[in-house]
Design a protein around this motif. Sequence first.
Motif, PDB file in Angstrom:
ATOM      1  N   ILE A  97       4.265  13.539  -3.527  1.00 38.69           N
ATOM      2  CA  ILE A  97       4.057  12.774  -2.321  1.00 38.69           C
ATOM      3  C   ILE A  97       2.871  13.360  -1.216  1.00 38.69           C
ATOM      4  CG2 ILE A  97       5.351  11.792  -0.228  1.00 38.69           C
ATOM      5  CD1 ILE A  97       7.624  11.843  -2.548  1.00 38.69           C
ATOM      6  N   THR A  98       3.118  14.764  -0.789  1.00 42.88           N
ATOM      7  CA  THR A  98       2.341  15.340   0.107  1.00 42.88           C
ATOM      8  C   THR A  98       0.832  14.923   0.131  1.00 42.88           C
ATOM      9  OG1 THR A  98       2.610  17.579  -0.592  1.00 42.88           O
ATOM     10  CG2 THR A  98       4.202  16.646   1.068  1.00 42.88           C
ATOM     11  N   ASN A  99       0.398  14.578  -1.290  1.00 44.59           N
ATOM     12  CA  ASN A  99      -1.124  14.378  -1.589  1.00 44.59           C
ATOM     13  C   ASN A  99      -1.588  13.177  -0.527  1.00 44.59           C
ATOM     14  OD1 ASN A  99      -2.119  16.508  -3.230  1.00 44.59           O
ATOM     15  ND2 ASN A  99      -0.246  15.930  -4.217  1.00 44.59           N
ATOM     16  N   PHE A 100      -0.531  12.334  -0.130  1.00 44.01           N
ATOM     17  CA  PHE A 100      -1.149  10.889   0.289  1.00 44.01           C
ATOM     18  C   PHE A 100      -0.426  10.622   1.703  1.00 44.01           C
ATOM     19  CE2 PHE A 100      -0.626  11.143  -4.439  1.00 44.01           C
ATOM     20  CZ  PHE A 100      -1.988  10.584  -4.796  1.00 44.01           C
ATOM     21  N   VAL A 101      -0.951   9.705   2.253  1.00 45.98           N
ATOM     22  CA  VAL A 101      -0.190   9.133   3.278  1.00 45.98           C
ATOM     23  C   VAL A 101       0.628   8.102   2.654  1.00 45.98           C
ATOM     24  CG1 VAL A 101      -0.333   7.624   5.345  1.00 45.98           C
ATOM     25  CG2 VAL A 101      -2.132   9.493   4.761  1.00 45.98           C
ATOM     26  N   SER A 102       2.219   8.275   2.990  1.00 44.28           N
ATOM     27  CA  SER A 102       3.090   7.427   2.289  1.00 44.28           C
ATOM     28  C   SER A 102       3.818   6.728   3.172  1.00 44.28           C
ATOM     29  CB  SER A 102       3.880   8.340   1.502  1.00 44.28           C
ATOM     30  OG  SER A 102       4.706   9.334   2.277  1.00 44.28           O
ATOM     31  N   ILE A 103       3.868   5.394   2.886  1.00 42.55           N
ATOM     32  CA  ILE A 103       4.755   4.493   3.904  1.00 42.55           C
ATOM     33  C   ILE A 103       5.903   3.767   3.100  1.00 42.55           C
ATOM     34  CG2 ILE A 103       4.648   2.177   5.034  1.00 42.55           C
ATOM     35  CD1 ILE A 103       1.264   3.075   4.871  1.00 42.55           C
ATOM     36  N   PHE A 104       7.253   3.972   3.695  1.00 39.08           N
ATOM     37  CA  PHE A 104       8.499   3.412   3.021  1.00 39.08           C
ATOM     38  C   PHE A 104       8.750   1.988   3.760  1.00 39.08           C
ATOM     39  CE2 PHE A 104       8.127   7.866   2.046  1.00 39.08           C
ATOM     40  CZ  PHE A 104       8.149   7.854   0.749  1.00 39.08           C
ATOM     41  N   ASP A 105       8.505   1.155   3.415  1.00 42.73           N
ATOM     42  CA  ASP A 105       8.730  -0.413   4.156  1.00 42.73           C
ATOM     43  C   ASP A 105      10.450  -0.699   3.701  1.00 42.73           C
ATOM     44  OD1 ASP A 105       9.456  -2.865   5.046  1.00 42.73           O
ATOM     45  OD2 ASP A 105       6.853  -3.123   4.666  1.00 42.73           O
ATOM     46  N   GLU A 106      11.422  -0.380   4.539  1.00 45.96           N
ATOM     47  CA  GLU A 106      12.641  -0.653   4.206  1.00 45.96           C
ATOM     48  C   GLU A 106      12.863  -2.283   4.030  1.00 45.96           C
ATOM     49  OE1 GLU A 106      17.101   0.432   5.522  1.00 45.96           O
ATOM     50  OE2 GLU A 106      15.573   1.401   6.596  1.00 45.96           O
ATOM     51  N   HIS A 107      12.236  -2.759   5.166  1.00 44.42           N
ATOM     52  CA  HIS A 107      12.383  -4.300   5.001  1.00 44.42           C
ATOM     53  C   HIS A 107      12.139  -4.965   3.849  1.00 44.42           C
ATOM     54  CE1 HIS A 107      12.697  -8.392   6.771  1.00 44.42           C
ATOM     55  NE2 HIS A 107      11.449  -8.453   6.376  1.00 44.42           N
ATOM     56  N   ARG A 108      10.833  -4.733   3.161  1.00 41.98           N
ATOM     57  CA  ARG A 108      10.173  -5.300   2.206  1.00 41.98           C
ATOM     58  C   ARG A 108      10.714  -4.509   0.936  1.00 41.98           C
ATOM     59  NH1 ARG A 108       4.010  -6.265   3.308  1.00 41.98           N
ATOM     60  NH2 ARG A 108       4.246  -6.338   5.554  1.00 41.98           N
ATOM     61  N   ARG A 109      11.439  -3.372   1.176  1.00 44.00           N
ATOM     62  CA  ARG A 109      11.631  -2.477   0.011  1.00 44.00           C
ATOM     63  C   ARG A 109      10.485  -2.017  -0.887  1.00 44.00           C
ATOM     64  NH1 ARG A 109      17.262  -2.517  -0.692  1.00 44.00           N
ATOM     65  NH2 ARG A 109      17.003  -1.411  -2.926  1.00 44.00           N
ATOM     66  N   GLN A 110       9.446  -1.454  -0.184  1.00 42.95           N
ATOM     67  CA  GLN A 110       8.184  -1.371  -0.875  1.00 42.95           C
ATOM     68  C   GLN A 110       7.875   0.159  -0.549  1.00 42.95           C
ATOM     69  OE1 GLN A 110       5.316  -4.358   0.263  1.00 42.95           O
ATOM     70  NE2 GLN A 110       5.974  -5.702  -1.696  1.00 42.95           N
ATOM     71  N   THR A 111       7.227   0.875  -1.274  1.00 42.30           N
ATOM     72  CA  THR A 111       6.450   2.023  -1.207  1.00 42.30           C
ATOM     73  C   THR A 111       5.031   1.854  -1.171  1.00 42.30           C
ATOM     74  OG1 THR A 111       8.345   3.248  -2.212  1.00 42.30           O
ATOM     75  CG2 THR A 111       6.202   4.426  -1.887  1.00 42.30           C
ATOM     76  N   GLY A 112       4.172   2.475  -0.109  1.00 42.96           N
ATOM     77  CA  GLY A 112       2.927   2.560  -0.142  1.00 42.96           C
ATOM     78  C   GLY A 112       2.078   3.889  -0.112  1.00 42.96           C
ATOM     79  N   LEU A 113       1.086   4.123  -0.952  1.00 43.38           N
ATOM     80  CA  LEU A 113       0.540   5.387  -0.875  1.00 43.38           C
ATOM     81  C   LEU A 113      -0.873   5.033  -0.452  1.00 43.38           C
ATOM     82  CD1 LEU A 113       1.538   6.716  -4.577  1.00 43.38           C
ATOM     83  CD2 LEU A 113       2.557   7.468  -1.979  1.00 43.38           C
ATOM     84  N   ALA A 114      -1.483   5.769   0.259  1.00 45.97           N
ATOM     85  CA  ALA A 114      -3.002   5.617   0.730  1.00 45.97           C
ATOM     86  C   ALA A 114      -3.752   7.172   0.763  1.00 45.97           C
ATOM     87  CB  ALA A 114      -2.965   5.034   1.951  1.00 45.97           C
TER      88      ALA A 114
END
Length: 158
Positions: free
Chosen positions: A126-143
Amino acid sequence: TCDYGSTPFWKAKLTCAKIEGVADLKFKKTVASFDTSVKDIQIPHKDLAVIHEGLKAEFNAHSNQYEFKCCYAKDLKFSFEKYDVTLPTEAWTKKVNDEICTDIFQVLEPTKFDHENTWKLGTKFITNFVSIFDEHRRQTGLALLANGNNNGLKITAK
């Protein structure tokens, strides 16, 4: 996805994990859990055995880890439903010496929140990326970092 029960960590369907010339694991019902409670990448024993066999890894009882020739290790590619994530060799291996390496994999010990087909992608992933945890949409994003040196990390849309 909630294919395998509820968990406090975000998950995504994992369709393949591949190390060129070493292992090409295809999955039908496997989940990757983005889990900050673990450090390494935890995977089922059967999958880890395939990887270690492909790397010609041998168990070192003194260090309590599998070791292999560094030249056998290549980039590790995770395939999800809509994107691929590639970790360069240096992100998933550690040098023991100039020729011998070990990996950051551990055998997954399933809990009541995990299924036997779960891969836990811990903080070393995980620390290799910018991670986004969207609780409302129940999604994980990596960038990847914009204009940054990503050291061989890749995210490719399908």
